[in-house]
Design a protein around this motif. Structure first.
Motif, short mmCIF file in Angstrom:
data_model
loop_
_atom_site.label_atom_id
_atom_site.label_comp_id
_atom_site.label_asym_id
_atom_site.label_seq_id
_atom_site.Cartn_x
_atom_site.Cartn_y
_atom_site.Cartn_z
N ALA A 1 0.83 -1.21 0.00
CA ALA A 1 0.00 0.00 0.00
C ALA A 1 0.86 1.25 0.00
O ALA A 1 0.59 2.22 -0.72
CB ALA A 1 -0.94 0.00 1.20
N MET A 2 1.93 1.24 0.79
CA MET A 2 2.80 2.41 0.86
C MET A 2 3.44 2.69 -0.50
O MET A 2 3.45 3.84 -0.95
CB MET A 2 3.89 2.21 1.92
N GLY A 3 3.93 1.66 -1.15
CA GLY A 3 4.54 1.86 -2.47
C GLY A 3 3.57 2.43 -3.48
O GLY A 3 3.90 3.37 -4.21
N ARG A 4 2.38 1.89 -3.52
CA ARG A 4 1.38 2.36 -4.50
C ARG A 4 0.93 3.79 -4.22
O ARG A 4 0.81 4.61 -5.13
CB ARG A 4 0.19 1.41 -4.51
N VAL A 5 0.65 4.07 -2.95
CA VAL A 5 0.18 5.41 -2.58
C VAL A 5 1.27 6.45 -2.84
O VAL A 5 1.01 7.51 -3.44
CB VAL A 5 -0.27 5.45 -1.10
N LEU A 6 2.48 6.16 -2.42
CA LEU A 6 3.57 7.13 -2.61
C LEU A 6 3.90 7.32 -4.09
O LEU A 6 4.15 8.45 -4.53
CB LEU A 6 4.81 6.71 -1.83
N ASP A 7 3.86 6.26 -4.86
CA ASP A 7 4.10 6.38 -6.30
C ASP A 7 3.08 7.31 -6.94
O ASP A 7 3.43 8.22 -7.70
CB ASP A 7 4.07 5.00 -6.96
N THR A 8 1.82 7.11 -6.63
CA THR A 8 0.76 7.94 -7.19
C THR A 8 0.88 9.39 -6.72
O THR A 8 0.74 10.32 -7.52
CB THR A 8 -0.62 7.37 -6.81
N ALA A 9 1.15 9.59 -5.43
CA ALA A 9 1.24 10.94 -4.89
C ALA A 9 2.45 11.69 -5.47
O ALA A 9 2.35 12.88 -5.79
CB ALA A 9 1.33 10.90 -3.37
N VAL A 10 3.57 11.00 -5.63
CA VAL A 10 4.76 11.64 -6.18
C VAL A 10 4.50 12.04 -7.63
O VAL A 10 4.84 13.15 -8.06
CB VAL A 10 6.00 10.73 -6.05
N ARG A 11 3.89 11.15 -8.41
CA ARG A 11 3.59 11.48 -9.81
C ARG A 11 2.64 12.67 -9.91
O ARG A 11 2.75 13.50 -10.80
CB ARG A 11 3.03 10.28 -10.55
N ALA A 12 1.69 12.75 -8.97
CA ALA A 12 0.73 13.86 -8.98
C ALA A 12 1.31 15.13 -8.35
O ALA A 12 0.76 16.22 -8.53
CB ALA A 12 -0.53 13.45 -8.22
N GLY A 13 2.38 14.98 -7.60
CA GLY A 13 2.97 16.14 -6.93
C GLY A 13 2.24 16.55 -5.68
O GLY A 13 2.49 17.62 -5.12
N ARG A 14 1.33 15.71 -5.21
CA ARG A 14 0.53 15.99 -4.01
C ARG A 14 -0.34 14.78 -3.71
O ARG A 14 -0.34 13.80 -4.47
CB ARG A 14 -0.35 17.21 -4.23
N VAL A 15 -1.12 14.85 -2.66
CA VAL A 15 -2.10 13.81 -2.39
C VAL A 15 -3.27 14.07 -3.33
O VAL A 15 -3.95 15.09 -3.20
CB VAL A 15 -2.58 13.82 -0.93
N PRO A 16 -3.47 13.19 -4.31
CA PRO A 16 -4.52 13.46 -5.29
C PRO A 16 -5.92 13.30 -4.69
O PRO A 16 -6.17 12.34 -3.97
CB PRO A 16 -4.27 12.43 -6.39
N PRO A 17 -6.83 14.24 -4.95
CA PRO A 17 -8.18 14.15 -4.41
C PRO A 17 -9.06 13.23 -5.26
O PRO A 17 -10.01 13.66 -5.90
CB PRO A 17 -8.66 15.61 -4.46
N ARG A 18 -8.72 11.96 -5.29
CA ARG A 18 -9.47 11.00 -6.10
C ARG A 18 -10.63 10.41 -5.32
O ARG A 18 -10.50 10.11 -4.13
CB ARG A 18 -8.53 9.88 -6.56
N ARG A 19 -11.72 10.18 -6.01
CA ARG A 19 -12.90 9.60 -5.35
C ARG A 19 -12.64 8.19 -4.81
O ARG A 19 -13.29 7.75 -3.89
CB ARG A 19 -14.08 9.59 -6.31
N SER A 20 -11.67 7.50 -5.38
CA SER A 20 -11.36 6.14 -4.93
C SER A 20 -10.39 6.13 -3.75
O SER A 20 -10.06 5.08 -3.23
CB SER A 20 -10.76 5.33 -6.08
N TRP A 21 -9.93 7.30 -3.33
CA TRP A 21 -9.02 7.41 -2.19
C TRP A 21 -9.81 7.82 -0.95
O TRP A 21 -10.76 8.60 -1.04
CB TRP A 21 -7.95 8.44 -2.46
N LEU A 22 -9.37 7.35 0.18
CA LEU A 22 -9.99 7.73 1.45
C LEU A 22 -9.99 9.25 1.60
O LEU A 22 -10.97 9.84 2.02
CB LEU A 22 -9.22 7.09 2.62
#
Length: 92
Positions: free
Chosen positions: A39-60
């Motif tokens: 989970a950490m790898g996936r979340v951090l990969d996505t956040a780094v690519r987005a440059g922030r915590v992405p406000p996605r509907r599928s995210w908590l």
């Protein structure tokens, strides 16, 4: 909480790993640790690519106050002095 990460990332990682934020690290099983690492790898990969915590509907973090997985109302309180949110259904 996970040292060195912000509240939103910690909440997201723990939610994806289905680990309650008050669970002591010493109580995590090998399976819990694998889920946490994945989970950490996936979340951090996505956040780094987005440059922030992405406000996605599928995210908590993008669906408060409801859990995007099960629709349960999220809980929120202080854990280790920091505000955290979790799903009482998915992270029991």
């Amino acid at each position: 909480m996970i040292a060195g990460l912000g509240n939103l990332l910690c909440d997201e990682i723990l939610w994806r790993a289905r680990i309650h934020p008050r669970t002591p690290a010493r109580d995590l099983s090998e399976a819990d640790l694998r889920h946490l690492h994945t989970a950490m790898g996936r979340v951090l990969d996505t956040a780094v690519r987005a440059g922030r915590v992405p406000p996605r509907r599928s995210w908590l973090t993008g669906r408060e106050p409801m859990c995007p997985r099960c629709g349960t109302l999220l809980c929120s309180s202080r854990v280790a002095g920091r505000r955290t949110a979790w799903c009482p259904q998915c992270q029991s």
